[in-house]
Design an enzyme around this catalytic site. Structure first.
Site, PDB file in Angstrom:
ATOM      1  N   ASP A 119       6.160  12.542  10.789  1.00 51.50           N
ATOM      2  CA  ASP A 119       6.758  12.370   9.460  1.00 51.50           C
ATOM      3  C   ASP A 119       5.870  13.154   8.492  1.00 51.50           C
ATOM      4  OD1 ASP A 119       8.379  11.279   7.356  1.00 51.50           O
ATOM      5  OD2 ASP A 119       6.732   9.932   6.880  1.00 51.50           O
ATOM      6  N   SER A 120       6.360  13.322   7.270  1.00 51.28           N
ATOM      7  CA  SER A 120       5.537  13.987   6.264  1.00 51.28           C
ATOM      8  C   SER A 120       4.367  13.095   5.848  1.00 51.28           C
ATOM      9  CB  SER A 120       6.399  14.327   5.049  1.00 51.28           C
ATOM     10  OG  SER A 120       7.065  13.165   4.614  1.00 51.28           O
TER      11      SER A 120
ATOM     12  N   CYS B 101      11.460  11.671   9.836  1.00 53.58           N
ATOM     13  CA  CYS B 101      11.429  12.090   8.424  1.00 53.58           C
ATOM     14  C   CYS B 101      12.855  12.492   8.092  1.00 53.58           C
ATOM     15  CB  CYS B 101      10.475  13.275   8.268  1.00 53.58           C
ATOM     16  SG  CYS B 101      10.521  14.038   6.635  1.00 53.58           S
TER      17      CYS B 101
ATOM     18  N   GLU C 262       3.598   5.686  -0.901  1.00 52.83           N
ATOM     19  CA  GLU C 262       2.327   6.292  -0.462  1.00 52.83           C
ATOM     20  C   GLU C 262       1.129   5.684  -1.197  1.00 52.83           C
ATOM     21  OE1 GLU C 262       1.630   8.935   1.858  1.00 52.83           O
ATOM     22  OE2 GLU C 262       3.695   8.907   2.577  1.00 52.83           O
TER      23      GLU C 262
ATOM     24  N   CYS D  21      15.635   7.863   3.968  1.00 53.79           N
ATOM     25  CA  CYS D  21      14.292   8.441   3.978  1.00 53.79           C
ATOM     26  C   CYS D  21      13.415   7.397   4.653  1.00 53.79           C
ATOM     27  CB  CYS D  21      13.845   8.675   2.540  1.00 53.79           C
ATOM     28  SG  CYS D  21      12.078   8.920   2.334  1.00 53.79           S
TER      29      CYS D  21
ATOM     30  N   HIS E   8      10.516   6.529   4.351  1.00 55.39           N
ATOM     31  CA  HIS E   8       9.615   5.753   3.494  1.00 55.39           C
ATOM     32  C   HIS E   8      10.308   4.527   2.886  1.00 55.39           C
ATOM     33  CE1 HIS E   8       6.953   9.201   3.674  1.00 55.39           C
ATOM     34  NE2 HIS E   8       6.089   8.641   2.858  1.00 55.39           N
TER      35      HIS E   8
END
Ligand code: DGL
Length: 270
Positions: free
Chosen positions: A10-11, A73, A152, A184, A186
């Protein structure tokens, strides 16, 4: 013979939503995870950059003995998957198709909301795949760029997260959807906040969760499941500052990151 890994990237941190599900569903499978924390976010970048980053993430994972790669991702799956498919000797799966199928199956009133990064929403991939499943389904898509930095930095609940969710989700709520794709990886970390803003009766589709189910089915069908349980074989890598990833990641997985986290120079892989 050592078992082969499931490679996941993932990023950043968000792909741990898929890792968590995989660890529950397939506790004996060794996982190698790469979080591109030095180059996150992908969602605000151009398609060209997202494809370039995805190629190097795959090149790094390909240094391990793998049985498959999961692009955990949303942005890389929607934009880069067609450009990397077939470039390594193992299959590469993204999170989009399983999530689109799950959303089409879940909606009763045929109104589905889609949220994701700017890149994912711009690609139109979720809306297209949902329409392929059932052309009667109406979709509404909204990019939520503030969600990734909130996750994040660990702001997944509380006033700031709630204000952002109210602002982004208003038009989707007004549209009367009964299903919302958290497009997404996240966003499932914000599930509690998103669910409280959307209200009861709206099913949230978590791409990491549905993709983990897909991985299990695939490995079972291909007879690729690990044959013996050997603990502590997972490997975690990042491209910047392992400490933050360790702290936030452990909190999210509800356990210390197994085996710790190592930093690599991702620019070396092309
Ligand atoms: N992991 C990305 C995704 O699922 C979100 C973070 C980013 O923009 O890189 O789309």
């Amino acid at each position: 013979m050592p078992e082969r890994y499931i490679g996941i990237f993932d990023s950043g941190l968000g792909g741990l939503t898929a890792v968590k599900e995989l660890m529950q569903l397939l506790p004996d499978e060794p996982i190698v995870y790469f979080g591109d924390t030095g180059r996150v976010p992908y969602g605000t970048k151009s398609n060209e950059t997202i494809i370039k980053y995805t190629k190097s993430d795959i090149a790094f994972l390909n240094t391990f003995d793998l049985k498959m790669i999961v692009i955990a991702c949303g942005t890389a799956s929607t934009i880069a998957l067609p450009h990397v498919d077939g470039t390594v000797p193992v299959p590469i799966f993204g999170v989009v198709s399983a999530a689109a199928k799950a959303a089409a199956a879940a909606t009763k009133n045929k109104k589905v909301g889609i949220i994701g990064t700017n890149g994912s929403i711009r690609s139109g991939a979720y809306a297209r795949l949902i329409a392929e499943e059932d052309s009667a389904i109406e979709t509404v898509s909204v990019a939520c760029p503030l969600f990734v930095p909130l996750v994040e930095t660990g702001h997944t609940t509380g006033e700031i997260a709630r204000l952002a969710a109210e602002e982004y989700l208003e038009s989707i709520r007004d549209f009367g959807v009964d299903t919302l794709v958290l497009g997404c990886t996240h966003y499932p970390l914000l599930k509690e906040t998103i669910a409280s803003v959307m209200g009861d009766g709206v099913t949230l589709i978590d791409p990491g969760q549905v993709t983990a189910g897909f991985v299990k089915d695939y490995l079972t069908e291909q007879n690729l499941l690990c044959r013996e349980a050997v603990p502590h074989r997972h490997r975690f890598y990042v491209s910047d500052c392992p400490e933050d990833f360790m702290t936030l990641g452990s909190a999210f997985l509800n356990r210390p990151i197994p085996g710790g986290v190592e930093q690599i120079d991702i620019e070396k892989y092309m």
